[in-house]
Design a protein around this motif. Sequence first.
Motif, PDB file in Angstrom:
ATOM      1  N   ILE A   1       0.867  -1.178   0.000  1.00  0.00           N
ATOM      2  CA  ILE A   1       0.000   0.000   0.000  1.00  0.00           C
ATOM      3  C   ILE A   1       0.903   1.227   0.000  1.00  0.00           C
ATOM      4  N   GLN A   2       0.797   2.058  -1.005  1.00  0.00           N
ATOM      5  CA  GLN A   2       1.672   3.223  -1.127  1.00  0.00           C
ATOM      6  C   GLN A   2       1.509   4.161   0.068  1.00  0.00           C
ATOM      7  N   GLY A   3       2.644   4.708   0.544  1.00  0.00           N
ATOM      8  CA  GLY A   3       2.630   5.627   1.672  1.00  0.00           C
ATOM      9  C   GLY A   3       2.583   7.080   1.226  1.00  0.00           C
ATOM     10  N   GLU A   4       3.258   7.942   1.989  1.00  0.00           N
ATOM     11  CA  GLU A   4       3.220   9.381   1.727  1.00  0.00           C
ATOM     12  C   GLU A   4       4.134   9.794   0.593  1.00  0.00           C
ATOM     13  N   ILE A   5       5.095   8.961   0.255  1.00  0.00           N
ATOM     14  CA  ILE A   5       6.062   9.290  -0.796  1.00  0.00           C
ATOM     15  C   ILE A   5       5.470   8.968  -2.160  1.00  0.00           C
ATOM     16  N   GLY A   6       5.721   9.845  -3.134  1.00  0.00           N
ATOM     17  CA  GLY A   6       5.199   9.631  -4.486  1.00  0.00           C
ATOM     18  C   GLY A   6       6.058   8.675  -5.282  1.00  0.00           C
ATOM     19  N   ASP A   7       6.185   7.440  -4.798  1.00  0.00           N
ATOM     20  CA  ASP A   7       7.029   6.451  -5.486  1.00  0.00           C
ATOM     21  C   ASP A   7       6.193   5.343  -6.112  1.00  0.00           C
ATOM     22  N   CYS A   8       5.066   5.723  -6.704  1.00  0.00           N
ATOM     23  CA  CYS A   8       4.226   4.723  -7.377  1.00  0.00           C
ATOM     24  C   CYS A   8       5.001   3.988  -8.461  1.00  0.00           C
ATOM     25  N   TRP A   9       5.963   4.682  -9.086  1.00  0.00           N
ATOM     26  CA  TRP A   9       6.777   4.059 -10.145  1.00  0.00           C
ATOM     27  C   TRP A   9       7.607   2.895  -9.607  1.00  0.00           C
ATOM     28  N   VAL A  10       8.093   3.022  -8.365  1.00  0.00           N
ATOM     29  CA  VAL A  10       8.838   1.933  -7.735  1.00  0.00           C
ATOM     30  C   VAL A  10       7.894   0.809  -7.344  1.00  0.00           C
ATOM     31  N   LEU A  11       6.765   1.157  -6.730  1.00  0.00           N
ATOM     32  CA  LEU A  11       5.846   0.138  -6.211  1.00  0.00           C
ATOM     33  C   LEU A  11       5.120  -0.591  -7.333  1.00  0.00           C
ATOM     34  N   ALA A  12       4.836   0.106  -8.433  1.00  0.00           N
ATOM     35  CA  ALA A  12       4.232  -0.578  -9.584  1.00  0.00           C
ATOM     36  C   ALA A  12       5.204  -1.601 -10.160  1.00  0.00           C
ATOM     37  N   ALA A  13       6.479  -1.246 -10.213  1.00  0.00           N
ATOM     38  CA  ALA A  13       7.497  -2.199 -10.672  1.00  0.00           C
ATOM     39  C   ALA A  13       7.635  -3.348  -9.683  1.00  0.00           C
ATOM     40  N   LEU A  14       7.560  -3.023  -8.391  1.00  0.00           N
ATOM     41  CA  LEU A  14       7.654  -4.053  -7.359  1.00  0.00           C
ATOM     42  C   LEU A  14       6.451  -4.991  -7.423  1.00  0.00           C
ATOM     43  N   GLY A  15       5.275  -4.434  -7.708  1.00  0.00           N
ATOM     44  CA  GLY A  15       4.093  -5.274  -7.866  1.00  0.00           C
ATOM     45  C   GLY A  15       4.252  -6.263  -9.000  1.00  0.00           C
ATOM     46  N   SER A  16       4.865  -5.806 -10.081  1.00  0.00           N
ATOM     47  CA  SER A  16       5.122  -6.704 -11.210  1.00  0.00           C
ATOM     48  C   SER A  16       6.159  -7.756 -10.841  1.00  0.00           C
ATOM     49  N   LEU A  17       7.151  -7.354 -10.043  1.00  0.00           N
ATOM     50  CA  LEU A  17       8.202  -8.285  -9.628  1.00  0.00           C
ATOM     51  C   LEU A  17       7.631  -9.456  -8.839  1.00  0.00           C
ATOM     52  N   THR A  18       6.599  -9.211  -8.037  1.00  0.00           N
ATOM     53  CA  THR A  18       6.035 -10.287  -7.209  1.00  0.00           C
ATOM     54  C   THR A  18       5.413 -11.392  -8.047  1.00  0.00           C
ATOM     55  N   LEU A  19       5.126 -11.106  -9.310  1.00  0.00           N
ATOM     56  CA  LEU A  19       4.508 -12.110 -10.177  1.00  0.00           C
ATOM     57  C   LEU A  19       5.534 -13.077 -10.763  1.00  0.00           C
ATOM     58  N   GLN A  20       6.830 -12.726 -10.673  1.00  0.00           N
ATOM     59  CA  GLN A  20       7.868 -13.530 -11.314  1.00  0.00           C
ATOM     60  C   GLN A  20       8.888 -13.966 -10.278  1.00  0.00           C
TER      61      GLN A  20
END
Length: 470
Positions: free
Chosen positions: A84-103
Motif C-alpha cells: 500500500i503506497q505511503g506518503e512518498i510519491g514512489d508509485c513508479w517503484v511500487l508498480a514495478a515491485l508489484g510486477s516483480l512479485t509475479l515472477q
Amino acid sequence: FLFPQAFPARKDFKFNNQDFTHLRDYCLSRGLLFEDDTFPAHVSSIGPNLLSEDKLSRLQWKRPMMIERNPHLIMDGVSRFDIIQGEIGDCWVLAALGSLTLQRQFLENVLPKDQGFKENYAGIFHFRFWHFGDWVDVVIDDQLPFLNGRYLSVQPRSRNEFWPSLLEKAYAKLRGSYQNLHWGYISDALVDLTGGVQVQFPLQKPPSDLQEILKAAAKSQCLMGCTTPGWQSIGNVELKNGLVKGHAYTVTGATEIPYKNGWEDIIRVWNPWGHGEWRGPWSDGSTFPHSECKMSYQAFAEQFFSLCICDNTPSFLDFGDQRGTKWSLAMYVNQWARGLTAGGRLTMRSYFRSLWMKRAVGIEDCHGTINHFLQFQGLRDRLPVAFFSQYKSKVLKCGLNVSARDVTNYFYLSPGTYVVVPATSEEGQEAEFLLRIFLRCQDSNDNTMLYMCGRLPSSLGWTPALRKEG
C-alpha cells in the motif's frame, strides 16, 4: 568479435563496501542491533525537500520489533496485494515491485532468503539491485520512518509483514535518499529489479502490432507497467473513471476472450495505492480486489499514456517466430569525457567539433544539416571503405534523443554495417555509460559480428560497429 550466447553479470558488488554476513555476525557476537551510519535514521536519509521542516522535526524511526510483537519479513508468500503506497510519491517503484512479485525467478534474486526476524536477527537486512551492469548488494538497518504515527514510506497490508518497507528503504539508500524516490520512471525501477531490457511504447501512437506484443509479453511472463497522462505536478488527482492522473500502474495480465461474435483483448491492471480502480466497461462485477481491475485494450490505449515491458531478453518481440530463434547479447561500458566525447545530442553542432581537424567524417541528418562529427580512425581497418563515403548522410536517429537514464529502442535491420554512437543529452555531461545490444538472427548460420575499438585513445571516444551479413 562474435556475440556471446549468454549474459553473465560481472560479479556482485557490496554497496558502500558493506558485507551483510560480516556485519550481522559482528552484531550478534556483541548483542547489538545494527545501525547503518551510511544511511542513518536521520533527516539526511529523507532528503531536504521531501517534507517541511515542521514535519521533519516530528519524524520518528521505529524498528519492526517496536511496532509488532511478532514481525515477519514475509508471511504466506509475496504478493502485490501486500503493498500500500505511503506518503512518498514512489508509485513508479511500487508498480514495478508489484510486477516483480509475479515472477519468482526475479524476486528471489532481489530478496535473499538468508534473513528474517527469528533466527540470527540483528536489525540488519540486505537486498540486491541491478546497477549499471552489476548486481549490487545493499545493506540496511530496519529502522523505518514514521510521521504522526503513520508509515512515511510504503505500508504493508498485513501489520506484521515488513518486506515491502525494508526493500523500499534499501532502494532509497541506493538512490541516495527517500526524496529521490519521489517521482520517477517505472522503466528505471523495472530494470533495477531485474537487470533486464525494457522497451517503452507510447499509447497515443502505438505500433500496429502492440496488441500482439502485449499478449506475447504476458505469455512469456514479462514484467509490465503503465502510466496515465499527467506530469508529476498533477498530484493525486482521481478522475471520475477511477484512474489517477500522472500515476503508475502494474499490468498484471493480457489475454484474448470470446465476446459476442468475435474476440476481445482484455488488460488487467493494479494500483499500488492498494485501492482505486477503473470504473469503465469491463469493470462492473469484477471479482478482483479493489486495487485491481480489467479493461478492454481499446480503453487501455485511450486512458493510459505509455506502456513499459521488461524481461531478460526482448522475448515480447518473439510473437510469430515459429523457429524459436534465440537472442544474443553483448554489453560494454565506457565513459563520456568533457571536451572530448561528451558532445551532447546528435542535433548539437558541438558534438565532437574538437575532432573536426583530425580527419573526422562529417555526417548529415535527413535535413541535410551537418550536425554531428564522428571520429572513425579506430574503425577504418574494421569497416569497408565504402561505409565512410556512401552512408555518411544516412544517420538513423531512431528517436533516441531523449533525456532519460535508460534509452531503448528496437529495429528490424537489413543486412549491412551499422555504427552505434552513445551520446549525452547535453553538452559537457560526464558519466559512465552502459551499452547493451540484443540481437536475434533468423538464420541459424548467421555471421553477425560485433566489432569494437577496444580501449580507444580518449580523443577517439568509443564507437562499436555492428555488421549483419544476410
